[in-house]
Design a protein around this motif. Structure first.
Motif, PDB file in Angstrom:
ATOM      1  N   VAL A  55       0.830  -1.210   0.000  1.00  0.00           N
ATOM      2  CA  VAL A  55       0.000   0.000   0.000  1.00  0.00           C
ATOM      3  C   VAL A  55       0.863   1.258   0.000  1.00  0.00           C
ATOM      4  CG1 VAL A  55      -2.060  -1.047   1.000  1.00  0.00           C
ATOM      5  CG2 VAL A  55      -0.365  -0.047   2.500  1.00  0.00           C
ATOM      6  N   TYR A  56       2.027   1.195   0.627  1.00  0.00           N
ATOM      7  CA  TYR A  56       2.929   2.347   0.588  1.00  0.00           C
ATOM      8  C   TYR A  56       3.463   2.567  -0.823  1.00  0.00           C
ATOM      9  CZ  TYR A  56       2.967   2.213   5.706  1.00  0.00           C
ATOM     10  OH  TYR A  56       2.613   2.226   7.026  1.00  0.00           O
TER      11      TYR A  56
ATOM     12  N   TYR B  42      -5.302   0.006   5.625  1.00  0.00           N
ATOM     13  CA  TYR B  42      -5.874   1.345   5.510  1.00  0.00           C
ATOM     14  C   TYR B  42      -6.221   1.972   6.846  1.00  0.00           C
ATOM     15  CZ  TYR B  42      -6.192  -0.695   0.926  1.00  0.00           C
ATOM     16  OH  TYR B  42      -5.886  -1.331  -0.242  1.00  0.00           O
ATOM     17  N   THR B  43      -6.339   1.150   7.881  1.00  0.00           N
ATOM     18  CA  THR B  43      -6.624   1.677   9.215  1.00  0.00           C
ATOM     19  C   THR B  43      -5.349   1.849  10.038  1.00  0.00           C
ATOM     20  OG1 THR B  43      -7.046  -0.558  10.062  1.00  0.00           O
ATOM     21  CG2 THR B  43      -8.948   0.707   9.292  1.00  0.00           C
ATOM     22  N   HIS B  44      -4.236   1.429   9.472  1.00  0.00           N
ATOM     23  CA  HIS B  44      -2.959   1.531  10.189  1.00  0.00           C
ATOM     24  C   HIS B  44      -2.578   3.011  10.344  1.00  0.00           C
ATOM     25  CE1 HIS B  44       1.264   0.990  11.214  1.00  0.00           C
ATOM     26  NE2 HIS B  44       0.931  -0.254  11.522  1.00  0.00           N
TER      27      HIS B  44
ATOM     28  N   LEU C 214       0.227   4.617  10.418  1.00  0.00           N
ATOM     29  CA  LEU C 214       1.250   5.144   9.511  1.00  0.00           C
ATOM     30  C   LEU C 214       0.669   5.443   8.128  1.00  0.00           C
ATOM     31  CD1 LEU C 214       4.367   2.954  10.413  1.00  0.00           C
ATOM     32  CD2 LEU C 214       3.900   5.325  11.050  1.00  0.00           C
ATOM     33  N   PHE C 215      -0.219   4.570   7.640  1.00  0.00           N
ATOM     34  CA  PHE C 215      -0.863   4.823   6.355  1.00  0.00           C
ATOM     35  C   PHE C 215      -1.745   6.065   6.440  1.00  0.00           C
ATOM     36  CE2 PHE C 215      -4.354   4.409   3.335  1.00  0.00           C
ATOM     37  CZ  PHE C 215      -3.645   4.272   2.158  1.00  0.00           C
ATOM     38  N   GLN C 216      -2.515   6.162   7.513  1.00  0.00           N
ATOM     39  CA  GLN C 216      -3.396   7.313   7.680  1.00  0.00           C
ATOM     40  C   GLN C 216      -2.595   8.615   7.768  1.00  0.00           C
ATOM     41  OE1 GLN C 216      -5.858   6.235  11.055  1.00  0.00           O
ATOM     42  NE2 GLN C 216      -7.309   5.167   9.719  1.00  0.00           N
ATOM     43  N   GLU C 217      -1.443   8.557   8.402  1.00  0.00           N
ATOM     44  CA  GLU C 217      -0.580   9.737   8.510  1.00  0.00           C
ATOM     45  C   GLU C 217      -0.042  10.149   7.137  1.00  0.00           C
ATOM     46  OE1 GLU C 217       3.724  10.858  10.479  1.00  0.00           O
ATOM     47  OE2 GLU C 217       2.440   9.444  11.545  1.00  0.00           O
ATOM     48  N   LYS C 218       0.395   9.161   6.330  1.00  0.00           N
ATOM     49  CA  LYS C 218       0.897   9.455   4.981  1.00  0.00           C
ATOM     50  C   LYS C 218      -0.191  10.108   4.133  1.00  0.00           C
ATOM     51  CE  LYS C 218       4.500   6.014   4.202  1.00  0.00           C
ATOM     52  NZ  LYS C 218       5.424   6.380   3.158  1.00  0.00           N
ATOM     53  N   VAL C 219      -1.397   9.578   4.201  1.00  0.00           N
ATOM     54  CA  VAL C 219      -2.514  10.119   3.425  1.00  0.00           C
ATOM     55  C   VAL C 219      -2.807  11.554   3.868  1.00  0.00           C
ATOM     56  CG1 VAL C 219      -4.991   9.879   2.985  1.00  0.00           C
ATOM     57  CG2 VAL C 219      -3.521   7.869   2.908  1.00  0.00           C
ATOM     58  N   LYS C 220      -2.823  11.765   5.157  1.00  0.00           N
ATOM     59  CA  LYS C 220      -3.108  13.101   5.693  1.00  0.00           C
ATOM     60  C   LYS C 220      -2.036  14.109   5.270  1.00  0.00           C
ATOM     61  CE  LYS C 220      -4.480  15.356   9.977  1.00  0.00           C
ATOM     62  NZ  LYS C 220      -4.749  15.198  11.402  1.00  0.00           N
TER      63      LYS C 220
ATOM     64  N   ARG D 292      -8.196  13.353   1.851  1.00  0.00           N
ATOM     65  CA  ARG D 292      -9.185  12.939   2.844  1.00  0.00           C
ATOM     66  C   ARG D 292      -9.431  11.444   2.696  1.00  0.00           C
ATOM     67  NH1 ARG D 292     -15.387  14.753   2.655  1.00  0.00           N
ATOM     68  NH2 ARG D 292     -16.111  13.475   4.383  1.00  0.00           N
ATOM     69  N   GLN D 293      -9.390  10.736   3.804  1.00  0.00           N
ATOM     70  CA  GLN D 293      -9.602   9.289   3.768  1.00  0.00           C
ATOM     71  C   GLN D 293     -11.051   8.960   4.095  1.00  0.00           C
ATOM     72  OE1 GLN D 293      -6.993   7.049   6.321  1.00  0.00           O
ATOM     73  NE2 GLN D 293      -7.398   5.165   5.241  1.00  0.00           N
ATOM     74  N   SER D 294     -11.606   8.052   3.302  1.00  0.00           N
ATOM     75  CA  SER D 294     -12.975   7.597   3.483  1.00  0.00           C
ATOM     76  C   SER D 294     -12.959   6.080   3.521  1.00  0.00           C
ATOM     77  CB  SER D 294     -13.816   8.087   2.298  1.00  0.00           C
ATOM     78  OG  SER D 294     -15.046   7.418   2.228  1.00  0.00           O
ATOM     79  N   MET D 295     -13.750   5.496   4.417  1.00  0.00           N
ATOM     80  CA  MET D 295     -13.799   4.033   4.515  1.00  0.00           C
ATOM     81  C   MET D 295     -15.235   3.539   4.565  1.00  0.00           C
ATOM     82  SD  MET D 295     -10.818   2.867   7.070  1.00  0.00           S
ATOM     83  CE  MET D 295      -9.993   4.282   7.751  1.00  0.00           C
TER      84      MET D 295
END
Length: 85
Positions: free
Chosen positions: A4-5, A32-34, A36-42, A47-50
């Motif tokens: 995912v990265y 996607y809930t990790h 580190l992933f959420q931080e990279k996206v931010k 904006r992250q949507s699930m």
């Protein structure tokens, strides 16, 4: 996590500038809930949507699109291989 990265990195390489209202939609999978992933996206300003838990319907249009896309891609490759024979 590496997959995912790498996918996120390729998205960044392929995109010059993200629209300010860009949304990344996914299921609630581990990747996607990790944090580190959420931080990279931010940090990218995305904006992250699930999907809600147990709800597969909100993601079904994309699943359908990629299913058809994969079929067409495989079909084109098989024609290309046959034409080259």
């Amino acid at each position: 996590m590496e997959l995912v990265y790498q996918t996120l990195d390729k998205l960044v390489e392929a995109t010059v500038l993200f629209h300010p209202e860009t949304i990344l939609h996914s299921d609630q999978g581990f990747h996607y809930t990790h944090p580190l992933f959420q931080e990279k996206v931010k940090k990218l300003g995305i904006r992250q949507s699930m999907s809600r838990k147990g709800n597969c319907w909100d993601n079904s249009p994309m699943e359908s699109f990629f299913g058809h896309f994969t079929s067409i891609t495989k079909l084109r490759k098989s024609y290309a291989i046959k034409a080259g024979s």
